[in-house]
Scaffold this motif. Structure first.
Motif, PDB file in Angstrom:
ATOM      1  N   ASP B  57       1.173  -1.374  -0.309  1.00 43.51           N
ATOM      2  CA  ASP B  57      -0.436   0.138  -0.131  1.00 43.51           C
ATOM      3  C   ASP B  57       0.590   0.910   0.002  1.00 43.51           C
ATOM      4  O   ASP B  57       0.672   2.409   0.446  1.00 43.51           O
ATOM      5  CB  ASP B  57      -1.077  -0.096   1.254  1.00 43.51           C
ATOM      6  N   SER B  58       1.751   0.786  -0.506  1.00 42.72           N
ATOM      7  CA  SER B  58       3.217   2.253  -0.247  1.00 42.72           C
ATOM      8  C   SER B  58       2.736   3.055  -1.622  1.00 42.72           C
ATOM      9  O   SER B  58       2.547   4.674  -1.289  1.00 42.72           O
ATOM     10  CB  SER B  58       4.868   1.686  -1.184  1.00 42.72           C
ATOM     11  N   GLY B  59       1.562   3.091  -2.396  1.00 40.08           N
ATOM     12  CA  GLY B  59       1.202   4.141  -3.302  1.00 40.08           C
ATOM     13  C   GLY B  59       0.233   5.040  -2.157  1.00 40.08           C
ATOM     14  O   GLY B  59      -0.454   6.085  -3.451  1.00 40.08           O
ATOM     15  N   MET B  60      -0.272   4.884  -1.439  1.00 41.35           N
ATOM     16  CA  MET B  60      -1.103   5.321  -0.927  1.00 41.35           C
ATOM     17  C   MET B  60      -0.901   6.124   0.854  1.00 41.35           C
ATOM     18  O   MET B  60      -0.177   5.917   1.595  1.00 41.35           O
ATOM     19  CB  MET B  60      -2.094   4.399  -0.056  1.00 41.35           C
ATOM     20  N   PRO B  61      -2.163   7.135   0.280  1.00 39.79           N
ATOM     21  CA  PRO B  61      -1.605   8.427   1.607  1.00 39.79           C
ATOM     22  C   PRO B  61      -1.787   8.152   1.909  1.00 39.79           C
ATOM     23  O   PRO B  61      -3.333   8.143   2.224  1.00 39.79           O
ATOM     24  CB  PRO B  61      -2.127   9.518   0.810  1.00 39.79           C
ATOM     25  N   LYS B  62      -0.932   7.494   3.597  1.00 37.86           N
ATOM     26  CA  LYS B  62      -2.224   7.078   4.790  1.00 37.86           C
ATOM     27  C   LYS B  62      -2.740   7.439   5.831  1.00 37.86           C
ATOM     28  O   LYS B  62      -3.505   7.254   6.514  1.00 37.86           O
ATOM     29  CB  LYS B  62      -0.813   6.565   5.327  1.00 37.86           C
ATOM     30  N   ASP B  63      -2.726   8.775   5.448  1.00 36.05           N
ATOM     31  CA  ASP B  63      -3.205   9.721   6.792  1.00 36.05           C
ATOM     32  C   ASP B  63      -4.905   9.748   6.377  1.00 36.05           C
ATOM     33  O   ASP B  63      -5.840   9.577   6.992  1.00 36.05           O
ATOM     34  CB  ASP B  63      -3.249  11.449   6.612  1.00 36.05           C
ATOM     35  N   ARG B  64      -5.152   9.741   5.151  1.00 36.74           N
ATOM     36  CA  ARG B  64      -6.402   9.674   4.622  1.00 36.74           C
ATOM     37  C   ARG B  64      -7.184   8.198   4.064  1.00 36.74           C
ATOM     38  O   ARG B  64      -8.486   9.046   3.897  1.00 36.74           O
ATOM     39  CB  ARG B  64      -7.110  10.922   3.885  1.00 36.74           C
ATOM     40  N   PHE B  65      -6.408   7.899   3.384  1.00 40.68           N
ATOM     41  CA  PHE B  65      -7.034   7.195   2.543  1.00 40.68           C
ATOM     42  C   PHE B  65      -6.908   5.499   3.064  1.00 40.68           C
ATOM     43  O   PHE B  65      -5.406   5.139   4.176  1.00 40.68           O
ATOM     44  CB  PHE B  65      -5.538   6.918   1.065  1.00 40.68           C
ATOM     45  N   SER B  66      -7.847   4.225   2.892  1.00 41.14           N
ATOM     46  CA  SER B  66      -7.302   3.340   3.411  1.00 41.14           C
ATOM     47  C   SER B  66      -8.534   2.013   2.613  1.00 41.14           C
ATOM     48  O   SER B  66      -9.365   2.618   2.183  1.00 41.14           O
ATOM     49  CB  SER B  66      -8.118   2.948   5.050  1.00 41.14           C
ATOM     50  N   ALA B  67      -7.226   0.679   2.687  1.00 41.65           N
ATOM     51  CA  ALA B  67      -8.196  -0.069   1.612  1.00 41.65           C
ATOM     52  C   ALA B  67      -8.328  -1.463   2.555  1.00 41.65           C
ATOM     53  O   ALA B  67      -7.510  -1.546   2.985  1.00 41.65           O
ATOM     54  CB  ALA B  67      -8.051  -0.089   0.667  1.00 41.65           C
ATOM     55  N   GLU B  68      -9.290  -2.168   2.130  1.00 41.69           N
ATOM     56  CA  GLU B  68      -9.616  -3.427   3.022  1.00 41.69           C
ATOM     57  C   GLU B  68     -10.384  -4.521   1.845  1.00 41.69           C
ATOM     58  O   GLU B  68     -11.156  -3.932   0.521  1.00 41.69           O
ATOM     59  CB  GLU B  68     -10.330  -3.485   4.802  1.00 41.69           C
TER      60      GLU B  68
END
Lengths: 120, 115
Positions: B57-68
């Motif tokens: 998930d390195s391409g995802m902005p961690k502060d506001r994005f989440s994937a499940e």
């Protein structure tokens, strides 16, 4: 990290002509796939052709063929007898083959795309 | 005719609101990818799952994005809070690994507009 470069932002040819789209990539990996995807105005991503890096023979799919030069890290797409329906964005993509975490393919790294216009 | 489905197809929301995008992969596929397409950045990989576990998930902005992946038939991508710069088309794709052809099958995308 991998990079994919498509140097032709836009191309235009007459119907029935042959056109070649260029793509170069940079990687230190030895096991990978290369793809060309087509994206018409509908936005749907459609696989055109794929090439395994370990295969020397160039892939062909009907009117579509590739020229894969592994040493030069070049992967061009040739469209023969172009048709109006070939008008679309074309994306070159690289996929590393993961050798750990259960193996298998990785995510795609895309080039910026070439907008191909087929003129009647 | 097996296809990847995504909902909603279009979403317009105001800055600060939560956005949830859903994806149903092709039955039997064990790998799910999320991509984002913008004019400026092109197509970027955000995250992907194999057998429901996050692999990257390195391409995802961690502060506001989440994937499940709550189960094998559903993947979700959530943005909270949303910002105008999140406006893009979000694609889900599925595939089969390690014995697959490497091909990824793309859904039709969710066009997100954040005002």
């Amino acid at each position: 990290a991998q990079t994919v470069t498509q140097s032709q932002p836009e191309m235009s040819v007459q119907e029935a002509e042959t056109v070649t789209l260029s793509c170069t990539y940079d990687t230190s990996e030895n096991n990978y796939y290369l793809f060309w995807y087509k994206q018409p105005p509908s936005r749907q991503m459609i696989l055109v052709i794929r090439q395994e890096a370990y295969k020397q023979q160039n892939a062909t799919e009907n009117r579509f063929s590739v020229n894969f030069q592994k040493a030069a890290k070049s992967f061009s797409l040739k469209i023969s007898d172009s048709q109006l329906g070939d008008t679309a964005m074309y994306f070159c993509a690289f996929m590393r083959i993961r050798m750990y975490s259960g193996g298998g393919a990785d995510g795609l790294t895309f080039g910026k795309g070439t907008h191909l216009i087929i003129q009647p | 005719d097996a296809r990847v489905t995504q909902t909603p197809r279009h979403k317009v929301t105001e800055m600060g609101q939560e956005v949830t995008m859903r994806c149903q992969p092709i039955l039997g596929h064990n790998t799910v990818f999320w991509y984002r397409q913008t004019m400026m950045q092109g197509l970027e990989l955000l995250a992907y799952f194999r057998n429901r576990a996050p692999l990257d998930d390195s391409g995802m902005p961690k502060d506001r994005f989440s994937a499940e992946m709550p189960d094998a038939t559903l993947a979700t991508l959530k943005i909270q809070p949303s910002e105008p710069r999140d406006s893009a088309v979000y694609f889900c794709a599925s595939g089969l690994a390690p014995r697959g052809s490497g091909e990824q099958y793309f859904g039709p995308g969710t066009r997100l507009t954040v005002t």
